[in-house]
Every structure is written in structure tokens, then in C-alpha cells.
Scaffold this motif. Structure first.
Motif, PDB file in Angstrom:
ATOM      1  N   VAL A 133       1.505  -1.297  -0.415  1.00  0.00           N
ATOM      2  CA  VAL A 133      -0.280   0.348  -0.071  1.00  0.00           C
ATOM      3  C   VAL A 133       1.088   1.064   0.150  1.00  0.00           C
ATOM      4  CG1 VAL A 133      -2.138  -1.326   1.281  1.00  0.00           C
ATOM      5  CG2 VAL A 133       0.160   0.030   2.897  1.00  0.00           C
ATOM      6  N   ILE A 134       0.516   2.498  -0.547  1.00  0.00           N
ATOM      7  CA  ILE A 134       0.968   3.304  -0.841  1.00  0.00           C
ATOM      8  C   ILE A 134       0.116   4.589  -0.511  1.00  0.00           C
ATOM      9  CG2 ILE A 134       2.074   5.123  -2.391  1.00  0.00           C
ATOM     10  CD1 ILE A 134       3.308   3.731  -4.161  1.00  0.00           C
ATOM     11  N   SER A 135       0.271   5.395   1.609  1.00  0.00           N
ATOM     12  CA  SER A 135      -0.024   6.102   2.032  1.00  0.00           C
ATOM     13  C   SER A 135       0.072   7.300   1.670  1.00  0.00           C
ATOM     14  CB  SER A 135      -0.906   5.211   3.238  1.00  0.00           C
ATOM     15  OG  SER A 135      -1.581   5.883   3.810  1.00  0.00           O
ATOM     16  N   GLY A 136      -0.042   8.303   2.492  1.00  0.00           N
ATOM     17  CA  GLY A 136       0.167   9.421   3.276  1.00  0.00           C
ATOM     18  C   GLY A 136       0.227  11.042   2.773  1.00  0.00           C
ATOM     19  N   PRO A 137       0.612  11.832   2.846  1.00  0.00           N
ATOM     20  CA  PRO A 137      -0.498  13.166   2.696  1.00  0.00           C
ATOM     21  C   PRO A 137       0.078  14.005   1.599  1.00  0.00           C
ATOM     22  CG  PRO A 137       2.062  13.478   3.557  1.00  0.00           C
ATOM     23  CD  PRO A 137       1.993  12.074   3.555  1.00  0.00           C
ATOM     24  N   PHE A 173       9.470  14.120  -5.040  1.00  0.00           N
ATOM     25  CA  PHE A 173       9.106  12.117  -4.503  1.00  0.00           C
ATOM     26  C   PHE A 173       9.669  11.416  -3.476  1.00  0.00           C
ATOM     27  CE2 PHE A 173       6.114   8.960  -3.581  1.00  0.00           C
ATOM     28  CZ  PHE A 173       5.002   9.291  -2.885  1.00  0.00           C
ATOM     29  N   ARG A 174       9.689  11.529  -1.975  1.00  0.00           N
ATOM     30  CA  ARG A 174      10.129  10.851  -1.664  1.00  0.00           C
ATOM     31  C   ARG A 174       9.581  10.220  -0.523  1.00  0.00           C
ATOM     32  NH1 ARG A 174      15.388  10.715   1.012  1.00  0.00           N
ATOM     33  NH2 ARG A 174      15.274  10.601   3.580  1.00  0.00           N
ATOM     34  N   PRO A 175       9.788   8.809  -1.293  1.00  0.00           N
ATOM     35  CA  PRO A 175       8.863   7.494  -0.238  1.00  0.00           C
ATOM     36  C   PRO A 175      10.077   6.749   0.568  1.00  0.00           C
ATOM     37  CG  PRO A 175       9.885   7.177  -2.650  1.00  0.00           C
ATOM     38  CD  PRO A 175      10.553   8.411  -2.195  1.00  0.00           C
ATOM     39  N   TYR A 176       9.338   6.666   1.633  1.00  0.00           N
ATOM     40  CA  TYR A 176       9.996   5.903   2.804  1.00  0.00           C
ATOM     41  C   TYR A 176       9.269   3.799   3.099  1.00  0.00           C
ATOM     42  CZ  TYR A 176      11.222  10.314   4.603  1.00  0.00           C
ATOM     43  OH  TYR A 176      11.971  11.001   4.776  1.00  0.00           O
ATOM     44  N   THR A 177       9.621   3.752   3.126  1.00  0.00           N
ATOM     45  CA  THR A 177       9.406   1.886   3.638  1.00  0.00           C
ATOM     46  C   THR A 177       8.861   1.846   5.349  1.00  0.00           C
ATOM     47  OG1 THR A 177      11.607   0.864   4.073  1.00  0.00           O
ATOM     48  CG2 THR A 177      10.233   1.333   1.977  1.00  0.00           C
ATOM     49  N   LEU A 234       2.971   3.550  16.896  1.00  0.00           N
ATOM     50  CA  LEU A 234       4.195   4.900  16.593  1.00  0.00           C
ATOM     51  C   LEU A 234       3.666   4.861  14.353  1.00  0.00           C
ATOM     52  CD1 LEU A 234       7.486   4.002  17.301  1.00  0.00           C
ATOM     53  CD2 LEU A 234       6.245   5.866  18.432  1.00  0.00           C
ATOM     54  N   THR A 235       3.091   4.385  14.089  1.00  0.00           N
ATOM     55  CA  THR A 235       2.698   4.493  12.401  1.00  0.00           C
ATOM     56  C   THR A 235       1.468   5.365  13.103  1.00  0.00           C
ATOM     57  OG1 THR A 235       2.815   2.515  11.909  1.00  0.00           O
ATOM     58  CG2 THR A 235       1.288   3.583  10.725  1.00  0.00           C
ATOM     59  N   PHE A 236       1.419   5.603  13.531  1.00  0.00           N
ATOM     60  CA  PHE A 236      -0.297   6.850  13.403  1.00  0.00           C
ATOM     61  C   PHE A 236       0.935   8.727  14.238  1.00  0.00           C
ATOM     62  CE2 PHE A 236      -2.017   2.908  14.521  1.00  0.00           C
ATOM     63  CZ  PHE A 236      -2.697   2.657  13.549  1.00  0.00           C
ATOM     64  N   SER A 237       1.802   8.819  14.776  1.00  0.00           N
ATOM     65  CA  SER A 237       3.029   9.746  14.319  1.00  0.00           C
ATOM     66  C   SER A 237       3.402   9.742  13.113  1.00  0.00           C
ATOM     67  CB  SER A 237       3.504  10.132  15.369  1.00  0.00           C
ATOM     68  OG  SER A 237       4.782   9.284  15.255  1.00  0.00           O
ATOM     69  N   GLY A 238       3.525   9.436  11.930  1.00  0.00           N
ATOM     70  CA  GLY A 238       4.031   9.742  10.781  1.00  0.00           C
ATOM     71  C   GLY A 238       3.170   9.761   9.545  1.00  0.00           C
ATOM     72  N   LEU A 239       3.912  10.122   8.428  1.00  0.00           N
ATOM     73  CA  LEU A 239       3.735  10.165   6.979  1.00  0.00           C
ATOM     74  C   LEU A 239       1.427   9.695   7.269  1.00  0.00           C
ATOM     75  CD1 LEU A 239       6.683  10.114   4.833  1.00  0.00           C
ATOM     76  CD2 LEU A 239       5.240  12.189   5.562  1.00  0.00           C
ATOM     77  N   ALA A 240       2.107   8.823   7.198  1.00  0.00           N
ATOM     78  CA  ALA A 240       0.792   7.591   6.829  1.00  0.00           C
ATOM     79  C   ALA A 240      -0.436   8.279   8.073  1.00  0.00           C
ATOM     80  CB  ALA A 240       0.769   6.168   7.261  1.00  0.00           C
ATOM     81  N   GLY A 241      -0.262   8.506   9.190  1.00  0.00           N
ATOM     82  CA  GLY A 241      -1.081   8.906  10.285  1.00  0.00           C
ATOM     83  C   GLY A 241      -1.437  10.528  10.347  1.00  0.00           C
ATOM     84  N   GLY A 243       0.562  13.014   8.915  1.00  0.00           N
ATOM     85  CA  GLY A 243       0.426  13.401   7.459  1.00  0.00           C
ATOM     86  C   GLY A 243       0.433  13.799   7.490  1.00  0.00           C
ATOM     87  N   ASP A 244      -0.966  12.550   6.530  1.00  0.00           N
ATOM     88  CA  ASP A 244      -2.245  12.269   5.693  1.00  0.00           C
ATOM     89  C   ASP A 244      -3.732  13.168   6.079  1.00  0.00           C
ATOM     90  OD1 ASP A 244      -2.956  12.063   3.701  1.00  0.00           O
ATOM     91  OD2 ASP A 244      -3.366   9.560   4.115  1.00  0.00           O
ATOM     92  N   LEU A 245      -3.556  12.394   7.518  1.00  0.00           N
ATOM     93  CA  LEU A 245      -5.105  13.487   8.827  1.00  0.00           C
ATOM     94  C   LEU A 245      -4.735  14.905   8.308  1.00  0.00           C
ATOM     95  CD1 LEU A 245      -7.402  13.195  10.374  1.00  0.00           C
ATOM     96  CD2 LEU A 245      -5.131  13.415  12.341  1.00  0.00           C
ATOM     97  N   MET A 246      -2.921  15.459   8.519  1.00  0.00           N
ATOM     98  CA  MET A 246      -3.438  16.905   8.359  1.00  0.00           C
ATOM     99  C   MET A 246      -3.210  17.632   7.563  1.00  0.00           C
ATOM    100  SD  MET A 246       0.424  17.833  11.274  1.00  0.00           S
ATOM    101  CE  MET A 246       0.961  16.838  10.472  1.00  0.00           C
ATOM    102  N   ALA A 247      -2.907  17.116   5.424  1.00  0.00           N
ATOM    103  CA  ALA A 247      -2.907  17.336   4.791  1.00  0.00           C
ATOM    104  C   ALA A 247      -4.569  17.292   4.370  1.00  0.00           C
ATOM    105  CB  ALA A 247      -2.337  16.399   4.263  1.00  0.00           C
ATOM    106  N   THR A 248      -5.421  16.008   4.295  1.00  0.00           N
ATOM    107  CA  THR A 248      -6.670  15.868   4.402  1.00  0.00           C
ATOM    108  C   THR A 248      -7.042  16.750   5.273  1.00  0.00           C
ATOM    109  OG1 THR A 248      -6.131  13.481   4.115  1.00  0.00           O
ATOM    110  CG2 THR A 248      -8.368  14.158   4.258  1.00  0.00           C
ATOM    111  N   CYS A 249      -7.884  16.833   5.937  1.00  0.00           N
ATOM    112  CA  CYS A 249      -8.074  17.895   6.926  1.00  0.00           C
ATOM    113  C   CYS A 249      -8.002  19.442   6.639  1.00  0.00           C
ATOM    114  CB  CYS A 249      -7.853  18.188   8.097  1.00  0.00           C
ATOM    115  SG  CYS A 249      -8.648  15.916   9.150  1.00  0.00           S
TER     116      CYS A 249
END
Length: 335
Positions: A133-137, A173-177, A234-241, A243-249
Motif C-alpha cells: 500500500v502507498i499512503s501519506g499526505p 517525491f520521497r518514499p519511505y518504507t 508509532l505509525t500514527f505519528s508518521g506520514l501515514a498517520g 501527516g495524511d490526517l493534517m493534509a486531508t483536514c
């Protein structure tokens, strides 16, 4: 260089197709409508979903899913979450045995409560190690305009995640794993519901304090559910948590926030659907997420109120009053 198939040619699918093409891959995107495929091939644009964005010259499109999937090393799925199962039933026999399937979808299936990666493995029989899956802001228009962005590629197989990382790493575009597929998927699905709530607050003119309340407590809801389902907190403090939440909101480019804003301004769900014009995944997924939480004994008050508004069980004003009337508690992510 990888051979990449992207299904389909909406705003996010086209954006990721362009990104993988910019990274040097051979990319063929499947478009349901011939006029979109023609525009991508002849004019290097997708005016229906990404007006004024110039697409790579190397990006090609087809209306034939079999042509897109032939010899594909990576198969990227970007369709509305609730249509995935039916579409996959048709596409599964066309997917190459060695291909890795990548989900861009951020939703939970309504009748089953399954995450998108679970639907993929169930329908296709492809093992977890070949589903990512690819997820993030990642607001589509900003990425399509080649503005700086980052994301998380989650897969149980670290080697597969690193291969995808290399295939989509560009100067913009910088992807993390990661290996936490559960956390990344739930972060992406629940943030859409929280963005609906923020949109409601925005449309009602409730102010920035209310929006901050919804974002932070919404993150707490996401972490509670994710932890119960085996995700790494800890996932929820990162880009997929976060980060994505802040951008979408926070962004007016967000479909879910925009949909909620229409509701807050007095439109009905049907009217907001027309006004938003593109799929707002949180609308379809909110009840499924709530049912999933209830099945695991997890409280998600913001999600519950959003689902009540979408399903017609409460008005927008009633939902806002009900949230503020909740009994005060200590502030912990698990409360």
C-alpha cells in the motif's frame, strides 16, 4: 526499469502513473473512457481530472485492461474502494504471476469490514508478501504539479517495499518504507472520516479551535482502532498517520473535507455528492469503520457522529452538540 500498469485514470491514478513515468518506468494507465485515454496519448493531459497539468511524454493510456496488465511487474490499483471487489474479479486472471500489486485506495469495504489489501488477497489469491500500500499526505494535484511530497510504502516483504521505493523515487517525491500495512491502511481510511468532520465544522463556521479538536482527537480514534487490530502505534505519528490526517483536514483540495464543508453549509448528502463531483471515500467507509470499531470494543465518537450525519440519523447541528456533550476524560491516546 519496471513495466507498470495503473488502473485507473482518475486524479490519483493519473498522478501516480505520471510519477512512476517520471521515475523512469514504462507505464500504461487504464482509462474507462476513450476520450481520457486519447487525451493522455495525444495531448499529454487528463483534462477531466487534472486540468492544466502536463503529463510525461512517455506515459501511455489504454481502454483495454488486458493490454495494461500484460507483462506488468507492478500493478497499481486506484479505484473507489467499494468497487474494488467486482473489478478485481475481472482483472485477477490478467495479473502476471510475478507482479506486485499496490493499493492506493483509502477505505474499508462496507459489507465485510475488510481493508483494501485484504480484499486484494482474498479475491486474487496473491500472497500478502506481494501486496503493498502507498499512503501519506499526498494531495493529487500537488503531486501532479511536482510539488515536494513524501509517502509510505508498506509491505510485509521489505525487499518488495524497497523495490517499489526505488521505482517511484523522484526529485519531488520521497518514499519511505514500512512493514505495518494495517497501520498505514487504517490511517488512510479513518483520516477521510475525520476530514469530513473538519469540513462540517468549517462549513458551520465553528472556528479553528474546533478543527484542532477534531484533528487531534480524530488521531486518537485512529490509533485506538489501529492498535486493537495489531498496528504499530508509532505509525500514527508518521506520514501515514498524522501527516495524511493534517493534509486531508486542512486543504481545500481534499475531497472529504470539501464534502463535509458542503454538508456544514446546509447541503444534503445527495447535493454534496454532486457538488464534490469526485469520490469522497469517507462517505462510504464511515459506517464500515464504525462497525469494525464496535466489533473490537473501540470507542470512536467522531466517526460515530459523522456516520450518523451521513446515514441521516442526526443533523449537523445535533452532531456538533452531541460531541461537546460527551463526559470529560483524561487525555490519553487510548481514551
Amino acid at each position: 526499469m519496471n513495466r507498470v500498469a495503473v488502473l485507473s485514470a482518475g486524479s490519483w491514478g493519473t498522478t501516480m502513473a505520471a510519477l512512476f513515468a517520471d521515475a523512469g518506468n514504462e507505464v500504461l494507465v487504464h482509462a474507462r473512457r476513450s476520450e481520457i485515454a486519447d487525451a493522455i496519448n495525444s495531448r499529454h493531459e487528463n483534462p477531466a481530472y487534472l486540468p492544466d497539468i502536463v503529463l510525461p511524454d512517455t506515459l501511455r493510456a489504454t481502454t483495454d485492461p488486458a493490454a495494461a496488465l500484460t507483462d506488468a511487474d507492478l500493478v497499481i490499483l486506484s479505484i473507489p474502494a467499494q468497487t474494488l471487489r467486482d473489478n478485481l474479479a475481472t482483472w485477477a486472471p490478467l495479473i502476471e504471476p510475478h507482479a506486485v500489486v499496490i493499493s492506493l485506495m483509502k477505505g474499508v469495504e462496507t459489507h465485510s469490514g475488510l481493508r483494501m489489501s485484504q480484499v486484494i488477497t482474498q479475491v486474487t489469491g496473491i500472497p500478502d508478501q506481494r501486496v503493498a500500500v502507498i499512503s501519506g499526505p499526498n494531495l493529487a494535484r500537488e503531486v501532479a504539479a511536482r510539488r515536494p511530497a513524501a509517502s509510505v510504502i508498506a509491505c510485509p516483504d521489505e525487499t518488495a517495499a524497497k523495490n517499489i521505493q526505488a521505482a517511484c523515487h523522484t526529485p519531488y517525491f520521497r518514499p519511505y518504507t514500512a512493514t505495518d500495512v494495517v497501520g498505514c491502511e487504517l490511517g488512510g481510511a479513518v483520516k477521510n472520516v475525520i476530514a469530513l468532520a473538519v469540513g462540517l465544522a468549517t462549513g458551520m463556521g465553528l472556528g479553528d479551535n474546533a478543527k484542532a479538536l477534531l484533528i487531534t482527537r480524530g488521531l486518537a480514534e485512529t490509533a485506538r482502532l489501529g492498535t486493537a487490530l495489531g498496528a504499530d502505534p508509532l505509525t500514527f505519528s508518521g506520514l501515514a498517520g498524522a501527516g495524511d490526517l493534517m493534509a486531508t483536514c486542512s486543504s481545500p483540495l481534499s475531497r472529504n473535507r470539501t464534502f463535509g464543508e458542503h454538508l456544514g453549509q446546509g447541503l444534503t448528502v445527495a447535493e454534496a455528492t454532486v457538488a464534490t463531483s469526485q469520490t469522497a471515500e469517507g462517505v462510504k467507509s464511515c459506517q464500515a469503520i464504525l462497525d469494525l470499531a464496535r466489533g473490537h470494543g473501540i470507542e470512536m465518537p467522531i466517526t460515530e457522529l459523522v456516520a450518523s450525519v451521513i446515514e441521516g440519523r442526526a443533523t449537523v447541528k445535533e452532531a456538533a452538540s452531541m460531541l461537546m456533550a460527551r463526559t470529560p476524560k483524561p487525555e490519553r491516546y487510548d481514551s
